[in-house]
Motif scaffolding. Sequence first.
Motif, PDB file in Angstrom:
ATOM      1  N   SER A  79       0.855  -1.110  -0.128  1.00  0.00           N
ATOM      2  CA  SER A  79       0.214  -0.140  -0.137  1.00  0.00           C
ATOM      3  C   SER A  79       0.891   1.474   0.016  1.00  0.00           C
ATOM      4  CB  SER A  79      -0.788   0.057   1.295  1.00  0.00           C
ATOM      5  OG  SER A  79      -0.123  -0.197   2.323  1.00  0.00           O
ATOM      6  N   GLU A  80       2.054   1.135   0.477  1.00  0.00           N
ATOM      7  CA  GLU A  80       3.097   2.344   0.509  1.00  0.00           C
ATOM      8  C   GLU A  80       4.417   1.900   0.167  1.00  0.00           C
ATOM      9  OE1 GLU A  80       3.090   3.869   4.479  1.00  0.00           O
ATOM     10  OE2 GLU A  80       1.037   4.195   4.737  1.00  0.00           O
ATOM     11  N   GLY A  84      13.137   2.600  -4.840  1.00  0.00           N
ATOM     12  CA  GLY A  84      13.510   1.419  -5.234  1.00  0.00           C
ATOM     13  C   GLY A  84      12.675   0.406  -5.823  1.00  0.00           C
ATOM     14  N   GLN A  85      11.261   0.415  -5.347  1.00  0.00           N
ATOM     15  CA  GLN A  85      10.350  -0.738  -5.693  1.00  0.00           C
ATOM     16  C   GLN A  85       9.798  -0.364  -7.351  1.00  0.00           C
ATOM     17  OE1 GLN A  85       7.626  -0.731  -2.344  1.00  0.00           O
ATOM     18  NE2 GLN A  85       8.636  -2.664  -1.884  1.00  0.00           N
ATOM     19  N   PRO A  86       9.060  -1.341  -7.825  1.00  0.00           N
ATOM     20  CA  PRO A  86       8.914  -1.378  -9.456  1.00  0.00           C
ATOM     21  C   PRO A  86       7.939   0.023  -9.577  1.00  0.00           C
ATOM     22  CG  PRO A  86       8.707  -3.532  -8.559  1.00  0.00           C
ATOM     23  CD  PRO A  86       8.837  -2.639  -7.479  1.00  0.00           C
ATOM     24  N   PHE A  87       7.145   0.453  -8.624  1.00  0.00           N
ATOM     25  CA  PHE A  87       6.094   1.470  -8.882  1.00  0.00           C
ATOM     26  C   PHE A  87       6.179   2.283  -7.488  1.00  0.00           C
ATOM     27  CE2 PHE A  87       4.410  -2.574 -10.626  1.00  0.00           C
ATOM     28  CZ  PHE A  87       4.093  -2.033 -11.994  1.00  0.00           C
ATOM     29  N   ASP A  88       5.603   3.845  -8.003  1.00  0.00           N
ATOM     30  CA  ASP A  88       5.517   4.710  -7.199  1.00  0.00           C
ATOM     31  C   ASP A  88       4.229   4.682  -6.626  1.00  0.00           C
ATOM     32  OD1 ASP A  88       4.367   5.762  -9.347  1.00  0.00           O
ATOM     33  OD2 ASP A  88       5.753   7.563  -9.380  1.00  0.00           O
ATOM     34  N   ARG A  89       3.342   3.968  -6.518  1.00  0.00           N
ATOM     35  CA  ARG A  89       1.951   3.534  -6.299  1.00  0.00           C
ATOM     36  C   ARG A  89       1.572   2.536  -5.913  1.00  0.00           C
ATOM     37  NH1 ARG A  89       0.420   0.777 -10.875  1.00  0.00           N
ATOM     38  NH2 ARG A  89       1.591   1.156 -12.898  1.00  0.00           N
ATOM     39  N   PRO A  90       0.481   2.146  -5.092  1.00  0.00           N
ATOM     40  CA  PRO A  90       0.489   0.697  -4.744  1.00  0.00           C
ATOM     41  C   PRO A  90       0.302  -0.376  -5.701  1.00  0.00           C
ATOM     42  CG  PRO A  90      -1.183   2.248  -3.593  1.00  0.00           C
ATOM     43  CD  PRO A  90      -0.571   3.163  -4.675  1.00  0.00           C
ATOM     44  N   ASP A 110       1.232  -5.557 -11.682  1.00  0.00           N
ATOM     45  CA  ASP A 110       0.597  -3.988 -11.858  1.00  0.00           C
ATOM     46  C   ASP A 110      -0.735  -4.405 -11.850  1.00  0.00           C
ATOM     47  OD1 ASP A 110      -0.087  -1.663 -12.104  1.00  0.00           O
ATOM     48  OD2 ASP A 110       0.771  -1.664 -14.156  1.00  0.00           O
ATOM     49  N   VAL A 111      -1.633  -4.239 -10.332  1.00  0.00           N
ATOM     50  CA  VAL A 111      -2.841  -3.903 -10.380  1.00  0.00           C
ATOM     51  C   VAL A 111      -3.195  -2.729  -9.503  1.00  0.00           C
ATOM     52  CG1 VAL A 111      -3.415  -6.430 -10.676  1.00  0.00           C
ATOM     53  CG2 VAL A 111      -2.732  -5.835  -8.362  1.00  0.00           C
ATOM     54  N   ALA A 112      -4.484  -2.105  -9.748  1.00  0.00           N
ATOM     55  CA  ALA A 112      -4.846  -1.003  -9.144  1.00  0.00           C
ATOM     56  C   ALA A 112      -5.542  -1.212  -7.738  1.00  0.00           C
ATOM     57  CB  ALA A 112      -5.845  -0.024 -10.069  1.00  0.00           C
ATOM     58  N   SER A 113      -5.776  -2.189  -7.381  1.00  0.00           N
ATOM     59  CA  SER A 113      -6.126  -2.556  -6.204  1.00  0.00           C
ATOM     60  C   SER A 113      -6.272  -4.044  -5.505  1.00  0.00           C
ATOM     61  CB  SER A 113      -7.745  -2.180  -5.923  1.00  0.00           C
ATOM     62  OG  SER A 113      -8.629  -3.089  -6.493  1.00  0.00           O
TER      63      SER A 113
END
Length: 330
Positions: A79-80, A84-90, A110-113
């Motif tokens: 969630s946070e 260095g992780q693949p995304f800057d969003r959850p 890569d999923v939104a929720s």
Amino acid sequence: MSRTLQAPVTVAFDYTRSTGPVLGRFFTGLRDATVVGGRLSDGRVAVPPPEYDPISHQAVTEFVELPDTGTVTSWTWVSEPVAGQPFDRPFAYALITIDGADVPWLHAVDVASPDEIETGMKVRARWAEERTGSVTDLVFEGDSVGLDTPSPSGSGGSTSAETLVETNTVEDVTRIVTPVSLDYHYAASPEESSFFRGLAEGRILGQRCPKCQKVYVPPRGACPTDGVPTAEEIELSHVGTVTTFCVVNVPFLGQKIKPPYVSAYVLLDGADIALQHLILDIPADEVRMGMRVKAVWRPRDEWVTSIENISHFAPTDEPDADFDSYKHHL
């Protein structure tokens, strides 16, 4: 009492390792948009391939090229995200069993929720347009586009070994570079805070032990020998003696000074413990134990609460100190 000083600190470097023949084959496959697994002695296929078989303990030598599709066997929600992780969003991390493999691979989905991922869900790799031979060359996404959509490597991501040998004219991946970074917040002790505030005023401060009378710089707060508080503050000379040193010959990332240069322990006059700093304004091969040096300060408008207010130490052109005057500090 003055408040203690605090500052954010980042320790970072690029870790470079050779891949070896097994992981090198795997990373080369990722660069070519192909998932490569290793066949183990019991017939199972593992992705990524281990360098040594966990059962026979022999080197893995048989490789299998697999589709870039798989099944989520378990997952967790991030969630946070952190740097260095693949995304800057959850997003989700999941154990994904690649089709044709038996050992799951931990990777990002890569999923939104959390409502968009579940155990048993089919996923497909989404390959980066520019690939370097790294696990960041792909992420997984729900296979809503259908299994008939080709991957960059061809039909379903599976390509024969013979085709790879014939068409791949780029060198294999033999090493990988992984950035390593640690961010933390450093809180100086009251004694250290006083030392740094002194530097912001152009002074070098230490503290004296009331029992053994030794002066420590930077101050320790307590004498390491007697264990008593060192409350008496002493302003020290900006001149001292090189007690020991090393010549830095190896370049490294972020280096501000061109090698060779010298890092040394300088015993300031009136102190009983040496302070580490740079020795410049003299050829590295001329620095020696016993050499008398003085602090060279940066311009006043550049001063902050940092030891870097002292740019370096330079020779005073005085005669070298007698060995007996500093031998007990080695």
